[in-house]
Design an enzyme around this catalytic site. Sequence first.
Site, short mmCIF file in Angstrom:
data_model
loop_
_atom_site.label_atom_id
_atom_site.label_comp_id
_atom_site.label_asym_id
_atom_site.label_seq_id
_atom_site.Cartn_x
_atom_site.Cartn_y
_atom_site.Cartn_z
N ASN A 149 3.28 -4.63 4.21
CA ASN A 149 3.71 -3.57 3.30
C ASN A 149 2.52 -3.15 2.45
O ASN A 149 1.58 -3.94 2.26
CB ASN A 149 4.83 -4.08 2.39
CG ASN A 149 5.36 -3.02 1.45
OD1 ASN A 149 5.56 -1.86 1.84
ND2 ASN A 149 5.57 -3.38 0.19
N HIS B 152 1.87 -1.75 -1.48
CA HIS B 152 2.53 -1.53 -2.78
C HIS B 152 1.49 -0.92 -3.72
O HIS B 152 0.37 -1.43 -3.80
CB HIS B 152 3.06 -2.85 -3.33
CG HIS B 152 3.79 -2.67 -4.63
ND1 HIS B 152 5.07 -2.14 -4.69
CD2 HIS B 152 3.43 -2.92 -5.91
CE1 HIS B 152 5.45 -2.07 -5.95
NE2 HIS B 152 4.47 -2.54 -6.71
#
Length: 213
Positions: free
Chosen positions: A107, A109
């Site tokens: 991911n 962020h």
Amino acid sequence: MKNIVILISGRGSNMEAIFRSLQAESWPARIAAVISNRSDAQGLGFARAHGVPVSTVLNTAYASRDEFDAALAAEIDRHAPDLVVLAGFMRILTPSFVQHYAGRILNIHPSLLPSFPGLHTHRQALEAGVKVHGATVHFVTADLDHGPIVAQAVVPVLPGDTEKSLSERVLTQEHLIYPRAVRWFVEEQLLLENGLVHTRDNIEQHLIHEGCQ
Ligand code: GRF
């Protein structure tokens, strides 16, 4: 040749950056599919236009988080992914989903984790008065916006910054570190030991924007 499946919910600029780097640098990988939980995700247009198979698994069509995640995993697994890339995928994932992809799901962020998990990270940074901010690529764990850190990019917070100006500065760096991190995964550079990530060739895992040196 590694199969990458990218999940998006919106604009898809990180997906696009990964796609372009993969093509320009001829990684031994292909984007097997782009999947979205929203049929109006802007990034689907880019993927379609570039011949990437796209599909949607609409969260609104499922009564529970468990049912949605099961349907999403089934769709992802049709493409036999070596790596799942979350690129602005705005869903909280269940622990069993995350466990299924342990060690092969990344991911990005928009903050220097562990600072400012959750939403509105740029506003959080401005309100906290931090002088540097940035973005983090990490392996996904059941802990939201936490997980072994693969790469970080640091930008300065400048006097007069707004959420918009700061987010744009961070996004430019996201488009550099995310493709880099995905490429490391593809090239089997990433070593995950005791919750920490190193690279096999000791490559620098940070990027520092001018103004921070
Ligand atoms: C990025 O800022 C990313 O860090 C966050 O959501 C945003 C997605 O932007 N997770 P895009 O869809 O990749 O343009």
